[in-house]
Design a protein around this motif. Structure first.
Motif, mmCIF file in Angstrom:
data_model
loop_
_atom_site.group_PDB
_atom_site.id
_atom_site.type_symbol
_atom_site.label_atom_id
_atom_site.label_comp_id
_atom_site.label_asym_id
_atom_site.label_seq_id
_atom_site.Cartn_x
_atom_site.Cartn_y
_atom_site.Cartn_z
ATOM 1 N N ASP A 122 31.880 63.253 69.295
ATOM 2 C CA ASP A 122 32.268 64.339 70.200
ATOM 3 C C ASP A 122 33.175 65.330 69.465
ATOM 4 O O ASP A 122 32.705 66.225 68.798
ATOM 5 N N ALA A 123 34.479 65.158 69.576
ATOM 6 C CA ALA A 123 35.415 66.075 68.928
ATOM 7 C C ALA A 123 35.444 65.842 67.415
ATOM 8 O O ALA A 123 35.207 64.734 66.936
ATOM 9 N N VAL A 124 35.767 66.904 66.681
ATOM 10 C CA VAL A 124 35.949 66.799 65.235
ATOM 11 C C VAL A 124 37.054 67.763 64.823
ATOM 12 O O VAL A 124 37.115 68.896 65.293
ATOM 13 N N ILE A 125 37.968 67.293 63.976
ATOM 14 C CA ILE A 125 39.027 68.146 63.449
ATOM 15 C C ILE A 125 39.170 67.917 61.949
ATOM 16 O O ILE A 125 38.736 66.897 61.419
ATOM 17 N N TYR A 126 39.795 68.872 61.281
ATOM 18 C CA TYR A 126 40.168 68.716 59.871
ATOM 19 C C TYR A 126 41.681 68.594 59.783
ATOM 20 O O TYR A 126 42.417 69.399 60.359
ATOM 21 N N ASP A 127 42.152 67.563 59.092
ATOM 22 C CA ASP A 127 43.585 67.361 58.899
ATOM 23 C C ASP A 127 43.942 67.789 57.481
ATOM 24 O O ASP A 127 43.551 67.141 56.508
ATOM 25 N N ALA A 128 44.663 68.901 57.359
ATOM 26 C CA ALA A 128 44.966 69.464 56.050
ATOM 27 C C ALA A 128 45.871 68.567 55.214
ATOM 28 O O ALA A 128 45.766 68.533 53.990
ATOM 29 N N PHE A 129 46.772 67.833 55.849
ATOM 30 C CA PHE A 129 47.704 66.987 55.100
ATOM 31 C C PHE A 129 46.971 65.876 54.356
ATOM 32 O O PHE A 129 47.214 65.643 53.172
ATOM 33 N N SER A 130 46.082 65.204 55.048
ATOM 34 C CA SER A 130 45.331 64.119 54.412
ATOM 35 C C SER A 130 44.076 64.608 53.710
ATOM 36 O O SER A 130 43.511 63.908 52.866
ATOM 37 N N GLY A 131 43.636 65.814 54.059
ATOM 38 C CA GLY A 131 42.411 66.344 53.487
ATOM 39 C C GLY A 131 41.164 65.666 54.022
ATOM 40 O O GLY A 131 40.128 65.658 53.367
ATOM 41 N N LYS A 132 41.250 65.109 55.234
ATOM 42 C CA LYS A 132 40.129 64.375 55.812
ATOM 43 C C LYS A 132 39.584 65.087 57.049
ATOM 44 O O LYS A 132 40.300 65.805 57.748
ATOM 45 N N VAL A 133 38.317 64.837 57.308
ATOM 46 C CA VAL A 133 37.676 65.273 58.549
ATOM 47 C C VAL A 133 37.611 64.055 59.463
ATOM 48 O O VAL A 133 37.158 62.987 59.046
ATOM 49 N N ILE A 134 38.069 64.216 60.707
ATOM 50 C CA ILE A 134 38.116 63.088 61.643
ATOM 51 C C ILE A 134 37.188 63.366 62.804
ATOM 52 O O ILE A 134 37.249 64.431 63.428
ATOM 53 N N VAL A 135 36.333 62.391 63.102
ATOM 54 C CA VAL A 135 35.359 62.504 64.189
ATOM 55 C C VAL A 135 35.679 61.463 65.255
ATOM 56 O O VAL A 135 35.869 60.282 64.943
ATOM 57 N N ALA A 136 35.730 61.904 66.518
ATOM 58 C CA ALA A 136 35.950 60.994 67.639
ATOM 59 C C ALA A 136 34.603 60.556 68.198
ATOM 60 O O ALA A 136 33.820 61.388 68.665
ATOM 61 N N ASN A 137 34.330 59.260 68.125
ATOM 62 C CA ASN A 137 33.057 58.707 68.587
ATOM 63 C C ASN A 137 33.230 58.161 70.002
ATOM 64 O O ASN A 137 33.785 57.076 70.205
ATOM 65 N N ALA A 138 32.721 58.911 70.985
ATOM 66 C CA ALA A 138 32.926 58.558 72.386
ATOM 67 C C ALA A 138 32.177 57.301 72.789
ATOM 68 O O ALA A 138 32.619 56.561 73.672
ATOM 69 N N GLY A 139 31.031 57.024 72.149
ATOM 70 C CA GLY A 139 30.227 55.878 72.524
ATOM 71 C C GLY A 139 30.657 54.573 71.908
ATOM 72 O O GLY A 139 30.462 53.500 72.499
ATOM 73 N N SER A 140 31.243 54.627 70.730
ATOM 74 C CA SER A 140 31.638 53.400 70.031
ATOM 75 C C SER A 140 33.148 53.188 69.990
ATOM 76 O O SER A 140 33.633 52.289 69.302
ATOM 77 N N ASN A 141 33.911 54.040 70.713
ATOM 78 C CA ASN A 141 35.374 53.884 70.792
ATOM 79 C C ASN A 141 35.998 53.782 69.405
ATOM 80 O O ASN A 141 36.697 52.817 69.074
ATOM 81 N N SER A 142 35.755 54.807 68.590
ATOM 82 C CA SER A 142 36.239 54.753 67.210
ATOM 83 C C SER A 142 36.422 56.148 66.646
ATOM 84 O O SER A 142 35.969 57.152 67.217
ATOM 85 N N LEU A 143 37.101 56.187 65.492
ATOM 86 C CA LEU A 143 37.227 57.406 64.694
ATOM 87 C C LEU A 143 36.525 57.196 63.361
ATOM 88 O O LEU A 143 36.721 56.169 62.715
ATOM 89 N N SER A 144 35.716 58.165 62.968
ATOM 90 C CA SER A 144 35.113 58.147 61.635
ATOM 91 C C SER A 144 35.917 59.079 60.737
ATOM 92 O O SER A 144 36.112 60.255 61.072
ATOM 93 N N ILE A 145 36.392 58.548 59.602
ATOM 94 C CA ILE A 145 37.189 59.335 58.659
ATOM 95 C C ILE A 145 36.265 59.751 57.515
ATOM 96 O O ILE A 145 35.771 58.915 56.755
ATOM 97 N N ILE A 146 36.031 61.067 57.403
ATOM 98 C CA ILE A 146 35.103 61.607 56.404
ATOM 99 C C ILE A 146 35.878 62.220 55.253
ATOM 100 O O ILE A 146 36.832 62.979 55.454
ATOM 101 N N ASP A 147 35.457 61.891 54.038
ATOM 102 C CA ASP A 147 36.001 62.505 52.826
ATOM 103 C C ASP A 147 35.170 63.751 52.525
ATOM 104 O O ASP A 147 33.982 63.633 52.202
ATOM 105 N N PRO A 148 35.749 64.965 52.609
ATOM 106 C CA PRO A 148 34.981 66.180 52.351
ATOM 107 C C PRO A 148 34.462 66.296 50.912
ATOM 108 O O PRO A 148 33.512 67.042 50.666
ATOM 109 N N SER A 149 35.079 65.570 49.979
ATOM 110 C CA SER A 149 34.612 65.628 48.595
ATOM 111 C C SER A 149 33.285 64.911 48.407
ATOM 112 O O SER A 149 32.363 65.408 47.759
#
Length: 334
Positions: A122-149
């Motif tokens: 569902d939601a997705v944000i970029y966190d500049a401090f960590s340099g990660k993209v975070i995805v909120a997974n509404a169906g699996s009750n979790s966050l996916s942490i993506i490395d943009p590199s």
């Protein structure tokens, strides 16, 4: 985000006093047409090119809000929801039906990659401090942490319930509304784990979330008001009355305005004075359905997507139908 078909304005008992409403001077300035039919969810403004990116059915509309010109359409999305941007000039679109994130080049709008994440992202944000993209997974009750590199999921953080929107403190922590538990998760991105959960007490179904970094107040949009939580200790500060069906919240640190967009056709606006009191500025009349929003931090304008609706609910249906060809974006400012 969730759909809310609610039509009346609520009144809540406040923890802190609110002064009489004042006029913010804000109003709807114009309506920006956008191509396509079907429902919508998030809208975001790219901080680099200041174009609007509106998720809409199976596509993302890209529009220059100043000229009203279309700057492209990202098509063939599967249950599009959230849009985010990293610092590598790339955009990320969550596809709830394919359990994936579509990555595109902001300069060309061309596809870069597709990343498999959790269920119903569902939601997705970029966190500049960590340099990660975070995805909120509404169906699996979790966050996916993506490395943009690498454009890969480097870890998954399990939550106790359904995540809605997120806010970053810019120092390595993010906060996540847990819709079905009426809580806010405090997450340490370096440790990649949940530190604790803050209770929203009587707050119902939190969705939109924003953070005032100066006083560390979190603004959580609930079905029964805007709940404010102290991010340093998790204590409830107050709850503020807003319109029905709020799904989006934004905070402008320069003007000190707090915006809550409501399905009932209002935009609730608050500010905080020097003594800490929250002051209601006004309820700006927008349009029914304008429940999500984005804030341009440079122009200080707010943008809200919506469409026109039929006048009556059809037989055997639960909600008003949208009228084809009427999707548009409202611009609110001075």
């Amino acid at each position: 985000m969730k759909n809310k078909l609610l039509h009346t304005v609520m009144v809540l008992t406040l923890g802190l006093g609110i002064f009489n409403a004042q006029n913010s001077g804000l109003k709807v300035l114009k309506s920006i047409p956008a191509e396509g039919n079907g429902g919508w969810d998030y809208i975001q403004i790219n901080p680099l090119n200041h174009y609007l990116y509106a998720s809409h059915s199976t596509q993302v509309n890209i529009i220059d809000p100043e000229t009203l010109a279309s700057k492209g359409i990202i098509k063939n999305q599967q249950g599009v929801h959230g849009i985010g941007f990293d610092q590598k000039n790339r955009g990320y679109v969550t596809n709830g039906k394919s359990n994936s994130v579509y990555v595109f080049d902001v300069a060309t709008n061309e596809k870069v990659s597709s990343i498999e994440v959790g269920t119903k992202p569902d939601a997705v944000i970029y966190d500049a401090f960590s340099g990660k993209v975070i995805v909120a997974n509404a169906g699996s009750n979790s966050l996916s942490i993506i490395d943009p590199s690498s454009l890969k999921v480097e870890s998954t953080i399990t939550l106790i319930g359904n995540p809605e929107y997120m806010a970053s403190d810019g120092k390595g922590k993010i906060y996540v509304n847990i819709e079905d538990k009426s809580k806010i998760a405090e997450v340490n991105l370096k440790q990649q784990k949940v530190l604790q959960y803050f209770s929203l007490a009587s707050g119902e179904s939190p969705s939109g979330l924003a953070l005032n970094l100066k006083n560390h107040h979190l603004f959580a949009a609930c079905e029964n008001g805007l709940f404010i939580v102290d991010a340093t200790n998790g204590k409830l500060v107050t709850n503020l009355p807003i319109g029905k069906g709020c799904d989006g919240v934004a905070f402008d640190p320069e003007t000190n305005h707090i915006f809550a967009s409501n399905y009932d056709g209002t935009l609730s606006v608050y500010t905080q004075n020097a003594t800490g009191q929250y002051i209601k500025l006004d309820n700006i009349i927008t349009e029914v359905g304008a429940r999500t929003l984005t804030l341009d931090p440079v122009s200080h304008k707010v943008y809200l997507p919506t469409a026109q609706y039929e006048k009556q609910i059809r037989e055997n249906e639960k909600r008003l139908r949208m009228i084809d060809g009427t999707f548009h974006i409202l611009e609110v400012g001075k």
